[in-house]
Design a protein around this motif. Structure first.
Motif, short mmCIF file in Angstrom:
data_model
loop_
_atom_site.label_atom_id
_atom_site.label_comp_id
_atom_site.label_asym_id
_atom_site.label_seq_id
_atom_site.Cartn_x
_atom_site.Cartn_y
_atom_site.Cartn_z
N THR A 27 0.84 -1.15 -0.01
CA THR A 27 -0.13 -0.11 0.07
C THR A 27 0.73 1.10 0.01
OG1 THR A 27 -1.60 -1.20 1.09
CG2 THR A 27 -1.85 1.00 1.06
N SER A 28 1.85 1.32 0.70
CA SER A 28 2.81 2.39 0.69
C SER A 28 3.47 2.72 -0.65
CB SER A 28 4.16 2.13 1.74
OG SER A 28 3.63 1.49 2.89
N LEU A 29 3.95 1.33 -1.19
CA LEU A 29 4.27 1.79 -2.59
C LEU A 29 3.43 2.20 -3.59
CD1 LEU A 29 6.69 1.08 -4.59
CD2 LEU A 29 5.84 -1.26 -4.77
N ALA A 30 1.98 1.72 -3.51
CA ALA A 30 0.96 2.35 -4.43
C ALA A 30 0.64 3.90 -4.12
CB ALA A 30 -0.24 1.70 -4.05
N ARG A 31 0.92 4.02 -2.86
CA ARG A 31 0.66 5.60 -2.24
C ARG A 31 1.87 6.31 -2.98
NH1 ARG A 31 -0.97 5.33 2.96
NH2 ARG A 31 -3.17 5.44 2.64
#
Length: 583
Positions: A27-31
């Motif tokens: 999720t952090s990467l997508a963000r």
């Protein structure tokens, strides 16, 4: 793939599935990659926020300049920009069914691996789902900020080597591996910390894009992952068009609820558009519909989806699955966007054996192939107690072609020819084993609730049976009395007229019972051979002689083998009359 409100600009939508083990930092990467977050994005689920773990397919997107290799798109109107839609798939093992649901629309897979922990169970399962549903992959080694700076480069190289080794037997061998730190300092760190390696990752993703084959034709099928109401507007369903296309004023069906609705307006990432087609992420607005009735599910052209009680699928075992695949066992079956329990019956092409000369109606010997032989009700199939694995050297040859009948615990709604995945999701989540068991395509569905009576008898799957008895004595040159083939209580009428073979070579026909103890009479049309008669008479003479001796005298050994009787027949598993058939 659709034109936005300003019809001069055309954006190519490219779906990237972000998969990986729980807590690998997806999720952090997508963000870090994203600029526009679509509604379902970034863990809207309160349970998920508390744990910092994705529980639903989050969607978000960002737009970049179109890379040069996509500028020439086969004479169609050129695209101006490239929109990456990131489908953030849950990493929990128990949510594997959600991933399978999202994987059908993914053009490129981004597998996120925690550089410190390497490949974990779920990573392997994600890889498998990727292999089944997606042609390309990029591996992202995340959390490189956790490695000590002086050892960072060597640790990254070591992990890259290990990953290439893991991937060498998959369709993703030699896929690119890139190292990043999506959220340096971890989830609690200040937002000011700049992600590392993300611009390089965006360039790599641009290089990996291709023009996905999108087809606006055929029936509409849209996977809805979110449903909410907007006051004064109606209910918005957001999701991805899996096949076909949609436009304002189209009527669509929500098959799970058996209702149809008219499309009032369509949006793509907050811009109004007139329609959308396969591969697009859209919001579709309808009126007078309670969003609580449909959180996830499918929307389609009215009447195009079928609700099935059972189905026939092609089947291939997933090589990492350790258990056996047994007939009558229950598996979790993911089909379309649903996961449901089903009882499985495996079957294959009839074996070609010496004892059974192939008749004209028989298909050729089982050959390993990927659906070379189309499934048809006109063919006969052989019942299998379990899935048959490859029979090559060291059993590493390809698996023979086979199919399975799935009998669902509850009816499922799905498109024809869709991907089917069977798994054992009740296996312990923390056990380090792959729970995906088999995959296949849906070939034939049964929509009648009473399919066992109405449809299954057409499915000609048979079992072969062999019974063996002995000749008791000869009555004349053309008939013998047999024993030990049937139990005393067997209804011999069922067997009258069936062919039998004697171990001496003659063939005969069962004429009926003889006495009350399960003995029976066999008629040998061609007549018994002299040597058979001699064999049987000498055996009975010796018996007779031995009978007249004193009780304590030893019975002389009978040199001659008794003559055995062999009865071969087959029975169709779904024949309501349980008839015995001889070819």
């Amino acid at each position: 793939m659709s034109e936005s409100a300003d019809s001069r600009t055309k954006t190519l939508n490219f779906n990237i599935g972000v998969l990986g083990h729980v807590d690998s930092g997806k999720t952090s990467l997508a963000r870090a990659l994203s600029s526009t977050a679509s509604t379902a994005a970034f863990d809207k689920n309160p349970q998920s926020r508390e744990r910092g773990i994705t529980l639903d397919l989050g969607f978000s997107s960002f737009t970049v300049d179109l890379p040069d290799h996509l500028r020439d798109n086969g004479g169609q109107q050129p695209y101006d920009s490239l929109q990456f839609t990131l489908v953030d798939c849950p990493g929990h093992a128990s949510l594997i069914r959600t991933i399978i649901g999202g994987a059908q629309i993914i053009d490129l897979m981004m597998l996120v691996v925690d550089v410190v922990k390497g490949v974990q169970t779920q990573t392997a399962e994600c890889l498998l789902i990727g292999e089944l549903t997606c042609p390309r992959m990029v591996v992202v080694l995340n959390k490189i900020d956790l490695l000590p700076p002086n050892k960072r480069q060597s640790a990254i190289e070591k992990m890259t080597k290990r990953l290439h080794k893991t991937l060498e037997n998959t369709r993703f061998k030699e896929c690119p591996v890139i190292a990043v730190a999506a959220k340096p300092g971890g989830p609690e760190a200040a937002v000011t910390e700049e992600p590392q390696g993300v611009p390089q990752l965006i360039e790599l993703l641009k290089k990996q894009t291709y023009l996905p084959l999108r087809d606006p034709g055929g029936d509409l099928l849209m996977a809805v992952d979110h449903c909410f109401s907007i006051r004064g507007q109606g209910t918005v369903m957001t999701g991805t068009v899996l096949q076909g296309s949609l436009a304002i004023n189209d009527t669509v069906e929500i098959p799970a609820l058996k209702v149809t609705k008219k499309i009032k307006s369509v949006q793509m990432f907050r811009k109004p558009v007139s329609g959308a087609m396969q591969g697009d992420r859209v919001g579709v607005c309808v009126t007078q519909f309670d969003p609580k009735l449909l959180e996830r599910g499918v929307v389609c052209t009215p009447g195009s989806l079928r609700t099935l009680f059972a189905a026939v699928i092609s089947v291939r075992k997933i090589s990492y699955f350790k258990g056996s695949l047994a007939t009558r066992a229950k598996f979790h079956i993911t089909v379309g966007h649903e996961t449901v329990m089903a009882k499985v019956t495996f079957f294959g092409l009839p074996p070609v054996s010496a004892s059974e000369p192939p008749s004209d109606s028989k298909p050729p010997p089982s050959e390993p192939c990927s659906l070379e032989t189309p499934f048809t009700f006109d063919r006969e199939y052989f019942h299998q107690d379990e899935y048959v694995a490859g029979q090559g050297e060291g059993s590493s040859g390809p698996d023979p072609e086979q199919w399975a009948l799935l009998e669902f615990d509850r009816p499922v709604t799905c498109p024809s020819l869709c991907l089917v995945i069977g798994s054992k999701l009740d296996t312990d989540i923390h056990a380090n084993t792959c729970r995906l068991a088999f995959q296949g395509r849906l070939l034939q569905g049964f929509e009648d609730k009473n399919y066992v009576e109405t449809a299954l008898p057409q499915l000609r799957i048979y079992k072969t049976k062999h019974k063996e008895g002995q000749v008791e004595r000869v009555t004349d040159d053309y008939s013998v009395i047999g024993r030990s083939l049937f139990k005393k209580e067997t209804n011999l009428q069922l067997f009258v007229g069936l062919k039998v073979t004697l171990s001496t070579g003659e063939t005969g026909v069962i004429e009926g019972g003889f006495g009350q103890s399960g003995k029976f009479k066999i008629r040998v049309q061609e007549g018994l051979r002299p040597e058979t008669k001699q064999l049987l008479s000498s055996a009975s003479k010796k018996k007779g002689k031995s009978g007249s001796k004193g009780a304590n005298e030893e019975e002389p050994k009978v040199d001659s083998q008794p003559v055995s009787i062999h009865l071969h027949f087959k029975r169709y598993v779904f024949d309501p009359h349980k008839k015995m058939v001889q070819s």
